[in-house]
Structure formats: structure tokens, C-alpha cells
Design a protein around this motif. Structure first.
Motif, PDB file in Angstrom:
ATOM      1  N   THR A 107      -5.747  -0.506 -13.430  1.00 50.99           N
ATOM      2  CA  THR A 107      -5.518  -1.225 -12.177  1.00 50.99           C
ATOM      3  C   THR A 107      -4.014  -1.416 -11.997  1.00 50.99           C
ATOM      4  O   THR A 107      -3.265  -1.545 -12.971  1.00 50.99           O
ATOM      5  N   ALA A 108      -3.568  -1.456 -10.756  1.00 51.16           N
ATOM      6  CA  ALA A 108      -2.137  -1.595 -10.475  1.00 51.16           C
ATOM      7  C   ALA A 108      -1.600  -2.911 -11.018  1.00 51.16           C
ATOM      8  O   ALA A 108      -0.471  -2.980 -11.516  1.00 51.16           O
ATOM      9  N   HIS A 109      -2.400  -3.971 -10.923  1.00 49.17           N
ATOM     10  CA  HIS A 109      -1.949  -5.278 -11.405  1.00 49.17           C
ATOM     11  C   HIS A 109      -1.666  -5.242 -12.905  1.00 49.17           C
ATOM     12  O   HIS A 109      -0.649  -5.775 -13.363  1.00 49.17           O
ATOM     13  N   SER A 110      -2.560  -4.629 -13.681  1.00 50.40           N
ATOM     14  CA  SER A 110      -2.373  -4.633 -15.134  1.00 50.40           C
ATOM     15  C   SER A 110      -1.265  -3.669 -15.555  1.00 50.40           C
ATOM     16  O   SER A 110      -0.512  -3.950 -16.484  1.00 50.40           O
ATOM     17  N   ARG A 111      -1.136  -2.530 -14.899  1.00 48.95           N
ATOM     18  CA  ARG A 111      -0.136  -1.542 -15.286  1.00 48.95           C
ATOM     19  C   ARG A 111       1.290  -2.009 -14.957  1.00 48.95           C
ATOM     20  O   ARG A 111       2.215  -1.859 -15.757  1.00 48.95           O
ATOM     21  N   ILE A 116      -0.496 -12.377  -9.420  1.00 49.06           N
ATOM     22  CA  ILE A 116      -1.803 -12.564  -8.784  1.00 49.06           C
ATOM     23  C   ILE A 116      -1.644 -12.859  -7.300  1.00 49.06           C
ATOM     24  O   ILE A 116      -2.377 -12.345  -6.455  1.00 49.06           O
ATOM     25  N   ASN A 117      -0.663 -13.694  -6.962  1.00 50.74           N
ATOM     26  CA  ASN A 117      -0.410 -14.043  -5.563  1.00 50.74           C
ATOM     27  C   ASN A 117       1.024 -13.654  -5.195  1.00 50.74           C
ATOM     28  O   ASN A 117       1.920 -14.500  -5.145  1.00 50.74           O
ATOM     29  N   PRO A 118       1.275 -12.363  -4.936  1.00 48.15           N
ATOM     30  CA  PRO A 118       2.643 -11.919  -4.642  1.00 48.15           C
ATOM     31  C   PRO A 118       3.098 -12.355  -3.253  1.00 48.15           C
ATOM     32  O   PRO A 118       2.282 -12.578  -2.353  1.00 48.15           O
ATOM     33  N   ASP A 119       4.400 -12.460  -3.078  1.00 43.90           N
ATOM     34  CA  ASP A 119       4.964 -12.763  -1.764  1.00 43.90           C
ATOM     35  C   ASP A 119       6.330 -12.100  -1.630  1.00 43.90           C
ATOM     36  O   ASP A 119       6.694 -11.238  -2.442  1.00 43.90           O
ATOM     37  N   ASP A 120       7.115 -12.516  -0.636  1.00 42.99           N
ATOM     38  CA  ASP A 120       8.412 -11.884  -0.368  1.00 42.99           C
ATOM     39  C   ASP A 120       9.441 -12.111  -1.472  1.00 42.99           C
ATOM     40  O   ASP A 120      10.471 -11.425  -1.507  1.00 42.99           O
ATOM     41  N   ARG A 152       0.478  -5.756   1.271  1.00 41.68           N
ATOM     42  CA  ARG A 152       1.766  -5.054   1.267  1.00 41.68           C
ATOM     43  C   ARG A 152       2.736  -5.676   0.261  1.00 41.68           C
ATOM     44  O   ARG A 152       3.642  -5.000  -0.234  1.00 41.68           O
ATOM     45  N   TYR A 153       2.543  -6.949  -0.056  1.00 43.55           N
ATOM     46  CA  TYR A 153       3.454  -7.603  -1.001  1.00 43.55           C
ATOM     47  C   TYR A 153       3.368  -6.973  -2.387  1.00 43.55           C
ATOM     48  O   TYR A 153       4.350  -6.989  -3.146  1.00 43.55           O
ATOM     49  N   CYS A 154       2.213  -6.412  -2.749  1.00 48.78           N
ATOM     50  CA  CYS A 154       2.077  -5.747  -4.050  1.00 48.78           C
ATOM     51  C   CYS A 154       3.013  -4.539  -4.128  1.00 48.78           C
ATOM     52  O   CYS A 154       3.687  -4.321  -5.141  1.00 48.78           O
ATOM     53  N   PHE A 155       3.056  -3.757  -3.061  1.00 51.66           N
ATOM     54  CA  PHE A 155       3.904  -2.563  -3.046  1.00 51.66           C
ATOM     55  C   PHE A 155       5.387  -2.956  -2.968  1.00 51.66           C
ATOM     56  O   PHE A 155       6.230  -2.324  -3.597  1.00 51.66           O
ATOM     57  N   GLU A 156       5.672  -3.996  -2.202  1.00 53.76           N
ATOM     58  CA  GLU A 156       7.056  -4.447  -2.083  1.00 53.76           C
ATOM     59  C   GLU A 156       7.560  -5.027  -3.399  1.00 53.76           C
ATOM     60  O   GLU A 156       8.732  -4.853  -3.756  1.00 53.76           O
ATOM     61  N   VAL A 201      -4.002  -7.709   9.451  1.00 56.91           N
ATOM     62  CA  VAL A 201      -3.306  -6.481   9.863  1.00 56.91           C
ATOM     63  C   VAL A 201      -1.864  -6.497   9.373  1.00 56.91           C
ATOM     64  O   VAL A 201      -1.333  -5.483   8.902  1.00 56.91           O
ATOM     65  N   LEU A 202      -1.210  -7.642   9.456  1.00 55.64           N
ATOM     66  CA  LEU A 202       0.186  -7.744   9.021  1.00 55.64           C
ATOM     67  C   LEU A 202       0.331  -7.675   7.504  1.00 55.64           C
ATOM     68  O   LEU A 202       1.435  -7.447   7.001  1.00 55.64           O
ATOM     69  N   ALA A 203      -0.767  -7.884   6.769  1.00 58.56           N
ATOM     70  CA  ALA A 203      -0.723  -7.784   5.311  1.00 58.56           C
ATOM     71  C   ALA A 203      -1.008  -6.368   4.823  1.00 58.56           C
ATOM     72  O   ALA A 203      -0.898  -6.093   3.623  1.00 58.56           O
TER      73      ALA A 203
END
Length: 519
Positions: A107-111, A116-120, A152-156, A201-203
Motif C-alpha cells: 500500500t502507498a501509505h506503508s511504503r 493517516i490524515n495528510p494536508d498541505d 490529492r494530499y497523499c500525492f503532494e 471533487v477538489l480532493a
């Protein structure tokens, strides 16, 4: 112990060694075989991505295609092409079940250590000189499947972390690495508690600042239509069914609409005039309910499930079918308490044991867990992803002890393997409760039925879609319809508040999410 003789392998970094430790000759043979099976679309995408990897020029791609267009096949071929050359390819997915389809998937989170709760303002939990950071420096390709499911915060977060690790001065996305995302924006978007249409949609990934750097590559050919044994009439049926599902997913049925519309379900899929809806949908999927205890083969439960919009509907069906299953029943009670880290609530007399036992949350096993030998269950936590035991894995109970359960895996590539499930301490990761609860219980729930969201990325031969209430979020109806491998395995039961069967249901599509996919 004899000293290692592998020359050229950095034995000081376990992660790099693990990612390079693939049988290169065997991978090359498979790669050459898979290349010959590619469609023109797949080969063009493969060539563009591999060229970017070998030239080490960076680039971010999004492979957009519906189920059956061969995205997983493309990931396997790309990974083999990189790994047989002695380079590092990292395969991750947004969910545990999706990661099991990838060779060496996580999973992307573990790798990447994503919060758990990403933000800017958050970043991945990667120390600059750690083994993980050094492996990422050496990585040539990152493949991230089912990307639209995540915020999107995960990718950012990953973008900022890779830029920091690579000391990126050119402002290239992801530190100049070649990153390939894949998925289908018709499916369920990021789940945000209490969020409305605009927030969801914005997420989404294509609302991120990263999207302007991403090149969209599209797959449109249905691989199921390319079978040599397929008759002309069968091919027409598959194409017509696929086109209808895609029209549902894009909100093109019953147009004009703003994304929410009542649509008619073809009669060939409907279950009508049922006096007992739960009995009717259960028999349509599982056959004679009195014979459930004789279904010994793991593949029986592997290939079928009932899907519902909410957990309440799922629990109702599961309890009913568990009663039909013959055999001795055992009831396992959890041990609930306030998390010791929540010092403000720890000694609050309001939070009695009975109150804590009564709490039911998504992703948290019930206080009272009823089980029987032969019952299908679903894991609610990642226990051992490498062994296929992750959130969403389905199993069948084979033996029951007081403190441990034996079960047989019925999903993924380890079907039939016996595993032991212990009780674990579970803390809900996201809850609106004003206190923090922890529960020691088997991380399982009965899985005759499951929510539509949980079924995402799974393929089933028999699907019963039970809709006592309409779907309520983008892509849910599309996901439910597209789980089935052929239209003869799909049965839909729509009932109103009085229990009367209906022929139409609500379809919800956030059309705004498709606006910038064609670049």
C-alpha cells in the motif's frame, strides 16, 4: 555462516537489496512473452514510459482506462522491463487488495510513510539518510495503481518528500523520478467524512497542482473482446454490456442531468416480485441456502458476493445468512477501553464499559462477533500484506479456538492457504467521537455481503446488488455493476421503503471530475 558472494549488491541497505533481488533471467523471458501480447495502445504507452526510465529524464504519467483494458498487465510488463535490467521499480496501490495484484506490491501509505490524515503542510515519514530514502534515490520507476481513490494530499506529500530527498533544484515533480499513476475516475473518489460534492471533487488527484505536470495516456480496448474463443454474438453482448456500464459511470444515462438521475435498469438483471427481499437476493447469489454448509471449495465464496450501499444493510444480510449456515456458533466478545493517551477521557465516569461495547464504527469489528465454521469473513486490518493478509482480504473460517482462529484464504493468488488470525488491538483511525477508543478483537467481519466501496478492484462471477436505498456518492453504482465478469452473473434487487421491488434507481456522478482528463 559463509560470507555472501553477491558482488555489486549493497548489503547495507536491506530495502534496496530486496527490490533488486528478482530472478532477472526469468523476468526477461516473461517480459519478452508479455510484450508480444500487448495491444497497440499498451505498446505505445509502454514505449513512452520505458524511454523516460532509460533516459532518466523523469516524467509523470496517468494511465486512464476502465476495468478490463489491461492496466494490471501493463504494470507487470513495465516492472519486469525495469527489474530484469537490475533497476528498481516500486509497485504500490491505494488499497491492500489492489496491492496484492502487483508483483512486490505494497500500500502507498506503508511504503512511503504517508500520514493517516495528510494536508498541505504534512510530509511523508522518511528520514533523509534512512534505508527507505536511499532506496528511493536509486529508484527508476514508481507505479501507483488505483490512484483516484486517494486524496490529492497523499500525492503532494510524496512530491514534497521526494523533492527533499533528491535535493531537487529544477522543481521537477517527484524529484525528477518517473512516476506512473493508474485508475479510473468513474470509480469511487476519496472518501471524506461529511464532505459534499465540491469538497470531494477538489480532493481528487486531478485537482492537485501536480496535474499540470501529468501526461494522460488512455486505454480504450476491452481485453475480454480479444479472446480467440469468443463467438460474434458473445462479443456483441460483452461490448453492449460494457458500453452501458461506461455510460452509467459517466452519467450519460437519462441525460440531460447534473450528475444525479433516476435510471432504468434492464429487466434481464432485475429480481422482481419478491416477498422477502433478503431471501431473494441471497438465493440469487448463493443458491440453496440450506446447502451453504456443504460449500467446501474456497472458490465458491471467492467468486460471489452481495453488494450494498451501507454497512447497516450489509450487517442485516450477514446476520441472516449466518443463521442459515449450519454448525455450532461461537460468540467472541471484545475488550474495550479508552486509549491511555487520551488523558482527558481516561477517568471520565460517563464512558462505561457497556457504552464502549455499544459503539459501532466503520472499520472497527463489532464488540460481539458471531462466527461459524464455513462462514466467509473479511479482514479489517493489514496483518501481513506480504502473505496476502491485508484490509479487504476474504477468508473462510475452518477452525475456531478461544483466542485464535484458523481460516483459509479465498482471494488473491494464495487461495486455499491456511492462516491463523489472532486478536489484535484496534484503534479507529478516523472518528468523530470526542474520545479515543481501543478495542481488542479479531479484526474480522462476516462477508456474505459487503459494501460497494469495499468491493472496489475485486472481480466476481456472481454479484447480487441489493438497493434498499439509493447509492449516495460518485461512482458507487458504476463500481457495483463493473465488479461482475459477465452480465449473466449480475442480479439487481431494488426495493422501496415498503419492501416493494422497483425498476429504477438513482445514479450519482460528479461530472466535474472528468473536465481535465483529456490533455
Amino acid at each position: 555462516m559463509p560470507k555472501p558472494t553477491n558482488i555489486g549488491i549493497d548489503l547495507s541497505n536491506r530495502l534496496s537489496t530486496e527490490e533488486r533481488n528478482y530472478p532477472r533471467d526469468a523476468l526477461r523471458e516473461k517480459h519478452d512473452e508479455w510484450i508480444g501480447k500487448m495491444t497497440d495502445e499498451q505498446r505505445a504507452i509502454y514505449d513512452e514510459i520505458i524511454t523516460a526510465v532509460l533516459k532518466d529524464c523523469g516524467g509523470v504519467f496517468f494511465v486512464y482506462g476502465f476495468g478490463g483494458t489491461g492496466k494490471t498487465f501493463l504494470w507487470k510488463t513495465l516492472s519486469a522491463a525495469v527489474r530484469y535490467r537490475g533497476l528498481i521499480a516500486i509497485n504500490v496501490a491505494s488499497s491492500g487488495i489492489a496491492s496484492l495484484l502487483l508483483d512486490g506490491g505494497r500500500t502507498a501509505h506503508s511504503r512511503f510513510g504517508i500520514p493517516i490524515n495528510p494536508d498541505d503542510f504534512t510530509m511523508c515519514n522518511i528520514s533523509p539518510e534512512s534505508d527507505l530514502a536511499n532506496m528511493l534515490k536509486e529508484t527508476s520507476l514508481i507505479i501507483w495503481d488505483e490512484a483516484p481513490m486517494m486524496s490529492r494530499y497523499c500525492f503532494e506529500n510524496l512530491d514534497r518528500s521526494l523533492s527533499d530527498i533528491m535535493k531537487n533544484t529544477d522543481n521537477k515533480p517527484f524529484g525528477g523520478k518517473v512516476v506512473v499513476f493508474g485508475g479510473d475516475f468513474r470509480q469511487v473518489l476519496p472518501v471524506i467524512s461529511g464532505a459534499g460534492r465540491a469538497q470531494i471533487v477538489l480532493a481528487a488527484l486531478n485537482s492537485s497542482y501536480l496535474w499540470e505536470h501529468i501526461k494522460v495516456l488512455t486505454l480504450t480496448k476491452n481485453m475480454r473482446l480479444m479472446s480467440e474463443d469468443l463467438s460474434e454474438s458473445a462479443a456483441r453482448d460483452i461490448k453492449a454490456f460494457s458500453d452501458w456500464i461506461l455510460a452509467v459511470g459517466e452519467g450519460k444515462v437519462a441525460e440531460p442531468n447534473d450528475g444525479e438521475a433516476l435510471i432504468d435498469i434492464p429487466e434481464e438483471f432485475l429480481i422482481e416480485n419478491s416477498n422477502d427481499p433478503i431471501e431473494a437476493i441471497s438465493r440469487a447469489v448463493y443458491g440453496d441456502l440450506e446447502m451453504l454448509h456443504k460449500r467446501a471449495e474456497p472458490k465458491f465464496f471467492q467468486s460471489r458476493a452481495i453488494l450494498c450501499p451501507t454497512n447497516n444493510d450489509v450487517n442485516t444480510i450477514n446476520e441472516r445468512l449466518l443463521e442459515k449456515l449450519q454448525g455450532e456458533e461461537m460468540v467472541y466478545l471484545s475488550a474495550d477501553s479508552i486509549d491511555p493517551q487520551d488523558s482527558e477521557s481516561l477517568n471520565n465516569p460517563v464512558f462505561t464499559q457497556d457504552f464502549l461495547n455499544s459503539i459501532r464504527l466503520s472499520g472497527l469489528p463489532n464488540h460481539s462477533l458471531r462466527l461459524k465454521v464455513g462462514a466467509p469473513v473479511m479482514l479489517l486490518r493489514n496483518i501481513d500484506p506480504k502473505a496476502g493478509l491485508c484490509n479487504g482480504t476474504r477468508l473462510k473460517i475452518t477452525q475456531m479456538g478461544h483466542n485464535v482462529l484458523e481460516a483459509s484464504v479465498i482471494t488473491g493468488d494464495r487461495v486455499g492457504h491456511k492462516v491463523l488470525i489472532p486478536k489484535v488491538l484496534i484503534k479507529p483511525s478516523d472518528t468523530k467521537l470526542p474520545f479515543r477508543i481501543r478495542r481488542r478483537q479479531f479484526p474480522l467481519s462476516i462477508a456474505f455481503a459487503m459494501t460497494i466501496n469495499k468491493s472496489q478492484v475485486q472481480s466476481l462471477q456472481e454479484v447480487g446488488l441489493f438497493l434498499p436505498r439509493p447509492v449516495f456518492s460518485h461512482g458507487q453504482l458504476y463500481v457495483a455493476l463493473s465488479r461482475v465478469t459477465s452480465k449473466k452473473g449480475l442480479k439487481i434487487l431494488i426495493v422501496d421503503k415498503e419492501g416493494q421491488s422497483q425498476k429504477e434507481t438513482m445514479n450519482v456522478v460528479f461530472k466535474e471530475v472528468f473536465q481535465n482528463l483529456r490533455n
